[in-house]
Design a protein around this motif. Structure first.
Motif, PDB file in Angstrom:
ATOM      1  N   LEU A  75     -14.407  -3.975 -12.926  1.00  0.00           N
ATOM      2  CA  LEU A  75     -15.545  -3.159 -13.335  1.00  0.00           C
ATOM      3  C   LEU A  75     -15.604  -2.941 -14.842  1.00  0.00           C
ATOM      4  N   ASP A  76     -14.516  -3.241 -15.544  1.00  0.00           N
ATOM      5  CA  ASP A  76     -14.523  -3.094 -16.999  1.00  0.00           C
ATOM      6  C   ASP A  76     -15.240  -4.257 -17.684  1.00  0.00           C
ATOM      7  N   GLU A  77     -15.451  -5.349 -16.954  1.00  0.00           N
ATOM      8  CA  GLU A  77     -16.186  -6.489 -17.489  1.00  0.00           C
ATOM      9  C   GLU A  77     -17.555  -6.533 -16.823  1.00  0.00           C
ATOM     10  N   PHE A  78     -18.597  -6.553 -17.631  1.00  0.00           N
ATOM     11  CA  PHE A  78     -19.952  -6.359 -17.119  1.00  0.00           C
ATOM     12  C   PHE A  78     -20.373  -7.460 -16.146  1.00  0.00           C
ATOM     13  N   PHE A  79     -20.048  -8.711 -16.468  1.00  0.00           N
ATOM     14  CA  PHE A  79     -20.443  -9.823 -15.606  1.00  0.00           C
ATOM     15  C   PHE A  79     -19.209 -10.540 -15.071  1.00  0.00           C
ATOM     16  N   ASP A  80     -18.278  -9.775 -14.529  1.00  0.00           N
ATOM     17  CA  ASP A  80     -17.045 -10.374 -14.033  1.00  0.00           C
ATOM     18  C   ASP A  80     -17.295 -11.123 -12.725  1.00  0.00           C
ATOM     19  N   LYS A  81     -16.906 -12.380 -12.677  1.00  0.00           N
ATOM     20  CA  LYS A  81     -16.944 -13.207 -11.470  1.00  0.00           C
ATOM     21  C   LYS A  81     -18.340 -13.296 -10.856  1.00  0.00           C
ATOM     22  N   VAL A  82     -19.327 -13.504 -11.679  1.00  0.00           N
ATOM     23  CA  VAL A  82     -20.674 -13.747 -11.171  1.00  0.00           C
ATOM     24  C   VAL A  82     -20.766 -15.206 -10.753  1.00  0.00           C
ATOM     25  N   GLU A  83     -21.177 -15.450  -9.519  1.00  0.00           N
ATOM     26  CA  GLU A  83     -21.119 -16.792  -8.942  1.00  0.00           C
ATOM     27  C   GLU A  83     -22.387 -17.606  -9.162  1.00  0.00           C
ATOM     28  N   GLY A  84     -23.095 -17.355 -10.223  1.00  0.00           N
ATOM     29  CA  GLY A  84     -24.268 -18.159 -10.544  1.00  0.00           C
ATOM     30  C   GLY A  84     -25.383 -17.997  -9.529  1.00  0.00           C
ATOM     31  N   ASN A  85     -25.921 -19.128  -9.076  1.00  0.00           N
ATOM     32  CA  ASN A  85     -27.065 -19.096  -8.162  1.00  0.00           C
ATOM     33  C   ASN A  85     -26.711 -18.547  -6.792  1.00  0.00           C
ATOM     34  N   THR A  86     -25.446 -18.559  -6.440  1.00  0.00           N
ATOM     35  CA  THR A  86     -25.042 -18.082  -5.110  1.00  0.00           C
ATOM     36  C   THR A  86     -24.672 -16.602  -5.097  1.00  0.00           C
ATOM     37  N   GLU A  87     -24.732 -15.936  -6.242  1.00  0.00           N
ATOM     38  CA  GLU A  87     -24.309 -14.539  -6.313  1.00  0.00           C
ATOM     39  C   GLU A  87     -25.160 -13.644  -5.413  1.00  0.00           C
ATOM     40  N   ALA A  88     -26.470 -13.854  -5.425  1.00  0.00           N
ATOM     41  CA  ALA A  88     -27.350 -13.025  -4.589  1.00  0.00           C
ATOM     42  C   ALA A  88     -27.023 -13.197  -3.112  1.00  0.00           C
ATOM     43  N   PHE A  89     -26.742 -14.433  -2.720  1.00  0.00           N
ATOM     44  CA  PHE A  89     -26.393 -14.685  -1.318  1.00  0.00           C
ATOM     45  C   PHE A  89     -25.067 -14.022  -0.955  1.00  0.00           C
ATOM     46  N   ILE A  90     -24.100 -14.083  -1.867  1.00  0.00           N
ATOM     47  CA  ILE A  90     -22.790 -13.478  -1.606  1.00  0.00           C
ATOM     48  C   ILE A  90     -22.922 -11.964  -1.458  1.00  0.00           C
ATOM     49  N   ARG A  91     -23.722 -11.352  -2.308  1.00  0.00           N
ATOM     50  CA  ARG A  91     -23.925  -9.903  -2.213  1.00  0.00           C
ATOM     51  C   ARG A  91     -24.591  -9.527  -0.893  1.00  0.00           C
ATOM     52  N   ALA A  92     -25.611 -10.285  -0.524  1.00  0.00           N
ATOM     53  CA  ALA A  92     -26.310  -9.997   0.732  1.00  0.00           C
ATOM     54  C   ALA A  92     -25.383 -10.178   1.924  1.00  0.00           C
ATOM     55  N   ARG A  93     -24.582 -11.220   1.909  1.00  0.00           N
ATOM     56  CA  ARG A  93     -23.651 -11.458   3.012  1.00  0.00           C
ATOM     57  C   ARG A  93     -22.593 -10.364   3.077  1.00  0.00           C
ATOM     58  N   THR A  94     -22.141  -9.905   1.916  1.00  0.00           N
ATOM     59  CA  THR A  94     -21.131  -8.847   1.881  1.00  0.00           C
ATOM     60  C   THR A  94     -21.634  -7.577   2.544  1.00  0.00           C
ATOM     61  N   PHE A  95     -22.881  -7.215   2.262  1.00  0.00           N
ATOM     62  CA  PHE A  95     -23.445  -6.006   2.862  1.00  0.00           C
ATOM     63  C   PHE A  95     -23.772  -6.211   4.334  1.00  0.00           C
ATOM     64  N   ALA A  96     -24.196  -7.408   4.691  1.00  0.00           N
ATOM     65  CA  ALA A  96     -24.501  -7.672   6.097  1.00  0.00           C
ATOM     66  C   ALA A  96     -23.242  -7.612   6.952  1.00  0.00           C
ATOM     67  N   GLU A  97     -22.118  -8.027   6.396  1.00  0.00           N
ATOM     68  CA  GLU A  97     -20.862  -8.000   7.140  1.00  0.00           C
ATOM     69  C   GLU A  97     -20.298  -6.593   7.265  1.00  0.00           C
ATOM     70  N   ASN A  98     -20.653  -5.709   6.349  1.00  0.00           N
ATOM     71  CA  ASN A  98     -20.066  -4.369   6.347  1.00  0.00           C
ATOM     72  C   ASN A  98     -21.124  -3.330   5.980  1.00  0.00           C
ATOM     73  N   PRO A  99     -21.953  -2.916   6.936  1.00  0.00           N
ATOM     74  CA  PRO A  99     -22.992  -1.921   6.630  1.00  0.00           C
ATOM     75  C   PRO A  99     -22.443  -0.540   6.304  1.00  0.00           C
ATOM     76  N   VAL A 100     -21.196  -0.266   6.674  1.00  0.00           N
ATOM     77  CA  VAL A 100     -20.605   1.035   6.355  1.00  0.00           C
ATOM     78  C   VAL A 100     -20.514   1.229   4.847  1.00  0.00           C
ATOM     79  N   VAL A 101     -20.312   0.139   4.125  1.00  0.00           N
ATOM     80  CA  VAL A 101     -20.201   0.219   2.669  1.00  0.00           C
ATOM     81  C   VAL A 101     -21.490   0.754   2.054  1.00  0.00           C
ATOM     82  N   ALA A 102     -22.624   0.340   2.593  1.00  0.00           N
ATOM     83  CA  ALA A 102     -23.903   0.826   2.067  1.00  0.00           C
ATOM     84  C   ALA A 102     -24.003   2.342   2.202  1.00  0.00           C
ATOM     85  N   ALA A 103     -23.549   2.874   3.332  1.00  0.00           N
ATOM     86  CA  ALA A 103     -23.575   4.324   3.535  1.00  0.00           C
ATOM     87  C   ALA A 103     -22.605   5.028   2.589  1.00  0.00           C
TER      88      ALA A 103
END
Length: 248
Positions: free
Chosen positions: A183-211
């Motif tokens: 979190l100290d690096e603003f764009f740490d480990k951004v996966e380029g064009n697949t970053e949006a998909f990775i974020r969406a998949r992460t939340f879809a796999e674990n909806p508790v995190v959103a809450a």
């Protein structure tokens, strides 16, 4: 029963909900209510309960059904008591069963005997009170009364705020979901064009995190920005006398 529902979550047959067998064996185990037990499992570090495809939804359904069955009551005005008692005297189990069967076939059915007429009349006077059921109409009415009470005692609100946290784009939410991000690096480990998909998949796999993320943001807003958790109770809008918030 719980072990049979989810053998992968309870592989050894222990730690299940309402386990009367192990509690009666003198092991010093105490009773934990179902809601607290589920909340504990959904906050575990390994996240296997959070990521299970059916666990949280099935348990939410069971908890709501129990609440509606055990913590609800019928209420009516005192002046209607004679009419209610008269209607109750005319209702019997057999007549109700027949009426239920008719309503399943035709929701607009009309009563054709004394028992059915009394049942329909009873619905006019009796209200189903269920304040403890989350999302119910009774809970909404209870919140209305609380807001009116705050207005009567504190006056009209001076500020209306709508908060919609962007959890999908927030790295803190991704860290809560288990991603290894600095979190100290603003764009740490951004996966380029697949970053949006990775974020969406992460939340879809674990909806508790959103809450959890939503609660984190709201607590930060009320505690830090509004100053509720500050010693002097002074935030960016000065000293907040009171506030009221609801979740859509």
């Amino acid at each position: 029963v719980w072990g049979s529902l989810w053998p992968t979550l309870f592989p050894y047959g222990i730690g299940m909900f309402e386990d009367r067998i192990h509690r009666t064996q003198g092991l010093g185990l105490r009773h934990i209510n179902l809601k607290s037990h589920v909340k504990h499992y959904l906050s575990l570090t390994d996240q296997r309960f959070q990521k299970h495809t059916s666990f949280m939804f099935v348990m939410m359904n069971i908890i709501q059904r129990r609440t509606s069955s055990y913590q609800c009551r019928l209420a009516f005005k005192r002046s209607w008591f004679p009419k209610v008692t008269s209607a109750l005297d005319k209702i019997n189990t057999l007549g109700l069963s027949e009426l239920i069967s008719k309503l399943k076939k035709d929701p607009h059915v009309k009563p054709d005997n004394e028992c059915e007429t009394a049942a329909f009349e009873l619905l006019r006077y009796v209200q189903y009170v269920s304040n403890d059921i989350s999302g119910s109409t009774a809970e909404v009415h209870a919140m209305w009364e609380e807001i009116r009470s705050v207005i009567r005692s504190r006056g009209l609100p001076q500020l209306y705020v709508t908060i919609n946290p962007a959890d999908f784009h927030n790295p803190i939410a991704q860290v809560l979901a288990g991603r290894d991000i600095n979190l100290d690096e603003f764009f740490d480990k951004v996966e380029g064009n697949t970053e949006a998909f990775i974020r969406a998949r992460t939340f879809a796999e674990n909806p508790v995190v959103a809450a959890r993320f939503f609660k984190l943001i709201i607590d930060a807003f009320t505690g830090i920005l509004l100053g509720h958790d500050r010693p002097d109770k002074v935030g960016i809008f000065g000293k907040v006398d009171s506030y009221y918030g609801v979740v859509e």
